[in-house]
Scaffold this motif. Structure first.
Motif, PDB file in Angstrom:
ATOM      1  N   LEU A 274     -12.285  -7.239   7.831  1.00 20.31           N
ATOM      2  CA  LEU A 274     -11.542  -5.811   7.935  1.00 20.31           C
ATOM      3  C   LEU A 274     -10.290  -5.845   8.829  1.00 20.31           C
ATOM      4  CD1 LEU A 274     -14.705  -3.637   8.463  1.00 20.31           C
ATOM      5  CD2 LEU A 274     -13.385  -4.085   6.252  1.00 20.31           C
TER       6      LEU A 274
ATOM      7  N   GLU B 235       0.982  -1.357   0.087  1.00 23.47           N
ATOM      8  CA  GLU B 235       0.114   0.103   0.044  1.00 23.47           C
ATOM      9  C   GLU B 235       0.923   1.131   0.099  1.00 23.47           C
ATOM     10  OE1 GLU B 235      -4.041  -0.579   2.374  1.00 23.47           O
ATOM     11  OE2 GLU B 235      -2.303  -1.638   3.430  1.00 23.47           O
TER      12      GLU B 235
ATOM     13  N   ARG C  80     -16.982  -9.320   4.877  1.00 25.38           N
ATOM     14  CA  ARG C  80     -15.621  -8.477   4.860  1.00 25.38           C
ATOM     15  C   ARG C  80     -14.801  -8.738   5.988  1.00 25.38           C
ATOM     16  NH1 ARG C  80     -18.884  -4.016   3.077  1.00 25.38           N
ATOM     17  NH2 ARG C  80     -18.488  -3.621   0.764  1.00 25.38           N
TER      18      ARG C  80
ATOM     19  N   THR D  18      -7.196  -1.690   1.789  1.00 22.91           N
ATOM     20  CA  THR D  18      -7.484  -2.349   3.094  1.00 22.91           C
ATOM     21  C   THR D  18      -8.449  -1.042   3.842  1.00 22.91           C
ATOM     22  OG1 THR D  18      -5.576  -1.521   4.058  1.00 22.91           O
ATOM     23  CG2 THR D  18      -5.715  -3.870   3.572  1.00 22.91           C
ATOM     24  N   ILE D  19      -8.060   0.200   3.334  1.00 22.66           N
ATOM     25  CA  ILE D  19      -8.834   1.200   3.865  1.00 22.66           C
ATOM     26  C   ILE D  19      -9.992   1.281   2.889  1.00 22.66           C
ATOM     27  CG2 ILE D  19      -8.693   3.893   4.395  1.00 22.66           C
ATOM     28  CD1 ILE D  19      -6.450   1.970   5.939  1.00 22.66           C
ATOM     29  N   GLN D  20      -9.859   1.213   1.858  1.00 25.41           N
ATOM     30  CA  GLN D  20     -11.218   1.065   0.944  1.00 25.41           C
ATOM     31  C   GLN D  20     -12.206   0.250   1.471  1.00 25.41           C
ATOM     32  OE1 GLN D  20     -10.986   1.200  -3.633  1.00 25.41           O
ATOM     33  NE2 GLN D  20     -11.531  -1.057  -3.302  1.00 25.41           N
ATOM     34  N   GLU D  21     -11.716  -0.880   1.746  1.00 26.63           N
ATOM     35  CA  GLU D  21     -12.616  -1.853   2.668  1.00 26.63           C
ATOM     36  C   GLU D  21     -13.326  -1.490   3.559  1.00 26.63           C
ATOM     37  OE1 GLU D  21     -12.992  -4.636   0.695  1.00 26.63           O
ATOM     38  OE2 GLU D  21     -13.303  -6.374   2.396  1.00 26.63           O
ATOM     39  N   GLN D  22     -12.587  -0.739   4.656  1.00 25.74           N
ATOM     40  CA  GLN D  22     -13.161  -0.027   5.827  1.00 25.74           C
ATOM     41  C   GLN D  22     -14.217   0.924   5.461  1.00 25.74           C
ATOM     42  OE1 GLN D  22      -9.949   1.330   7.850  1.00 25.74           O
ATOM     43  NE2 GLN D  22      -9.105  -0.379   8.490  1.00 25.74           N
TER      44      GLN D  22
ATOM     45  N   ALA E  12      -9.099  -7.928   0.407  1.00 26.93           N
ATOM     46  CA  ALA E  12      -9.767  -6.585   0.319  1.00 26.93           C
ATOM     47  C   ALA E  12     -10.040  -6.151  -1.022  1.00 26.93           C
ATOM     48  CB  ALA E  12      -9.051  -5.406   0.896  1.00 26.93           C
TER      49      ALA E  12
END
Lengths: 322, 329
Positions: A267, A44, A265, B188-192, A253
């Motif tokens: 998370l 990321e 999901r 991963t932030i998009q998912e949140q 994700a």
């Protein structure tokens, strides 16, 4: 096998000094790439993947570690040696909007590397080579006198590819070459890059945050988190089984364009932490659902958990029931 | 349940300058029911954002101009509203989440003040009470309320987007327009953030238009999908229609351009050529130039919108013979 390795990196580190301490952008990375293959580097934003690519080709000076190119140690090079080296190592940049000089036309932009390296004896020869390169990357010859602002992102990125190819390099670092493009154009550029790889035997280090793209282009995949390597494996093996908790979360994700592809999901908590003066712990521990006491006390080393599949996690056996 | 919260009829928006006319949106027709999520999918320059701004009446004029159409929101035409009336609707009835959380927030106001601002604007409420509501909103989007005195730069990208969502939902709007809400964020932030939007949407029964270029995101959160190209909706239907019974050559091309995540594909099938210049759209079908199935008749005249199965519309001559009802002829 050994002869096939075009690039090898050992214990590469790149720290940036900040007022608050050292920022560990790249921390102890090891990998090698075989000639004609593609290494996908994923992670990321802020994980250090671009810094890694730039350090490998000396756009950043490394803090420590060794880099071997075609078997030769290129960790320390003089300016003169670097210039020679750059003929074989090129880069394609992420943003086709800011990486091209707005005051140069398409033909000037593509001719630039040829002029710097005095590759063409005469003007006629130069024009022929530029035309040839434009043809290779699929730019119509009528665009030769256009300026970058007159072109769309896909065509601009083709200029970037042509510039990187101009000197017939062996190795190209591609730093998110398609992320700024629309999907239909992205597919055109990926196909172009794969064709060129086949024709010219190029080796790519393909840096991206897009998991679907990385699977499509790579032979091997290196996953980074906060400057360190968390997983390394053959691309098929990686998609067959992900062993590190971060890779699992990262791949889970990815939104898949199929109805009902995702049931629930999973998370992962929190966000990426600061890479400045990281403590003596696993860098993913704060977000990891499996974290135990040991993860906060000891940095996990990269180990071969399954043949050819390297993971940096204390509890890799337990989590995956290997 | 069959209540239409929003009905867009034949909306056309052009940007007119001395040199050229950019035909950004050309006759878009859409309906959105209460509680429904519509995914508006298209590439750069397709007219997605102009449509969104058009609904909010935020098109800069000049050069933007509404050429024709109606936007019926809860039975009233937004295009006939005065600017004052629109101000009461924006943020209260219809809210928008912008793409870039880095620039959507005011850097010199604390996040608490920014959330409280919209609440005070639409409710008769004291500043102190508004701030309390603001901290509640922050808790709702998963940020500690005590951080309301902090400034946007003290938050990460994902957190900033949560603040933007808090502002958008602070007055409990009936319709939420989310313009690429997760494009600037890591997966991963998009998912949140998607998870948050979906939960809040359920909780408040908000209808949503999600603008995106990511077919994966649409598959996760939307009920209906509209594929937009060259300012026109080329295919429209339920998620099921678009994903499992893809008809329009452009939609097929979009799916072919995405590398398959689940198995290794040898080669992608891109769409050839480029998006037409919206200042110089071709006659006939705007996609004809790039279309593998284009016929001579595609290059002229108005392309009919064909209902290929109930609720599934395709704007393509290929299906004319099979088509049910047509309009736009």
């Amino acid at each position: 096998m050994e002869n096939d390795v075009i690039l090898q990196v050992r214990n590469l580190k790149k720290y940036f000094k900040t007022p608050r301490g050292n920022l560990h952008a790249v921390d102890d990375i090891n990998f090698s790439i075989n000639r004609g293959e593609t290494l996908g580097v994923v992670g990321e934003s802020g994980c250090g993947k671009s810094t890694l690519g730039r350090t490998v080709i000396h756009l950043h000076e490394r803090t420590s570690g060794e880099i071997y190119f075609n078997g030769k140690d290129i960790s320390d090079v003089t300016k003169q040696q670097l210039k020679v080296l750059r003929e074989d190592m090129q880069m394609i940049f992420q943003d086709p909007f800011s990486s091209l000089n707005p005051r140069m036309s398409v033909s000037q932009l593509i001719a630039e590397p040829l002029l710097i390296y005095k590759k063409c004896g005469s003007k006629g020869e130069l024009a022929t080579r530029v035309a040839q390169l434009m043809d290779t990357v699929g730019l119509a010859s009528r665009l030769a006198s256009f300026y970058p602002h007159e072109l769309d992102g896909g065509r601009r990125q083709r200029i970037g590819v042509a510039r990187a190819l101009a000197l017939n390099p062996q190795f190209i670092v591609c730093d998110e070459p398609v992320s700024a493009l629309d999907v239909s154009i992205q597919a055109q550029i990926i196909n172009l890059m794969q064709d060129l790889q086949e024709e010219m035997g190029l080796t790519y280090m393909f840096i991206t945050h897009d998991m679907s793209v990385v699977r499509h282009v790579s032979n091997n995949i290196l996953v980074m988190y906060l400057g360190s390597m968390v997983e390394f494996a053959d691309s098929e093996e990686m998609f067959h089984q992900r062993l590190h908790p971060y890779t699992k979360a990262l791949l889970a994700a990815v939104p898949i364009p199929v109805i009902g592809a995702k049931k629930e999901r999973k998370l992962i908590k929190g966000e990426i932490t600061s890479p400045i003066n990281p403590g003596n712990e696993c860098r993913f521990a704060k977000r990891c659902p499996y974290a135990k006491e040991r993860c906060h006390q000891e940095i996990p080393q990269l180990v071969e958990a399954v043949p050819g599949h390297f993971v940096a996690c204390h509890y890799v056996q337990e989590i995956n029931q290997l | 349940m069959e209540e239409n919260i929003l009905e867009i009829k034949d909306l056309t928006i052009h940007y007119v300058t001395d040199e050229e006319t950019v035909e950004a949106v050309n006759g878009i027709t859409l309906t959105l029911q209460k509680g429904e999520s519509l995914g508006l999918v298209g590439e750069t320059g397709a007219g997605k954002t102009t449509t969104a701004l058009g609904i909010m009446r935020l098109i800069p004029d000049p050069p933007g101009r509404y050429i024709s159409g109606e936007i019926i929101y809860k039975g009233e035409d937004l295009l006939k509203k005065s600017e004052n009336e629109m101000r009461k609707i924006r943020g209260h009835e219809i809210s928008m989440i912008f793409q870039d959380p880095m620039t959507a927030l005011n850097p010199v106001l604390t996040v608490g003040e920014q959330i409280a601002e919209v609440i005070q604007l639409h409710h008769k409420i004291s500043a102190a009470d508004a701030l309390i509501r603001a901290t509640e909103m922050m808790e709702l989007v998963g940020i500690e309320g005590s951080r309301h005195t902090e400034y946007p730069h003290q938050f990460s990208g994902g957190m900033k987007q949560r603040i933007v969502i808090a502002i958008a939902l602070a007055c409990d709007p009936s319709l939420l327009i989310a313009d690429e809400p997760t494009t600037a964020l890591d997966v991963t932030i998009q998912e949140q953030v998607l998870d948050l939007i979906e939960n809040l949407k359920k909780k408040f029964g908000t209808s949503m238009i999600l603008i995106t270029h990511d077919l994966g995101v649409v598959a996760e959160v939307c009920d209906k999908v509209a594929i937009i190209y060259g300012g026109e909706i080329v295919e429209y239907g339920t998620l099921e229609h678009i994903y499992n019974n893809t008809k329009h050559p452009y939609t097929i091309g979009l799916f072919g351009s995405i590398p398959n995540f689940n198995e290794k594909t040898r080669r992608l099938k891109p769409i050839y050529g480029l998006m037409p210049n919206p200042a110089d759209l071709p006659d006939g079908c705007t996609f004809a130039e790039r279309c593998p199935d284009a016929m001579e008749c595609c290059r002229s005249g108005k392309i009919p919108n064909i209902e290929i199965e109930p609720g599934h519309f395709v704007r393509c001559r290929k299906y004319q013979s099979q088509g049910g009802e047509t309009d736009g002829e």
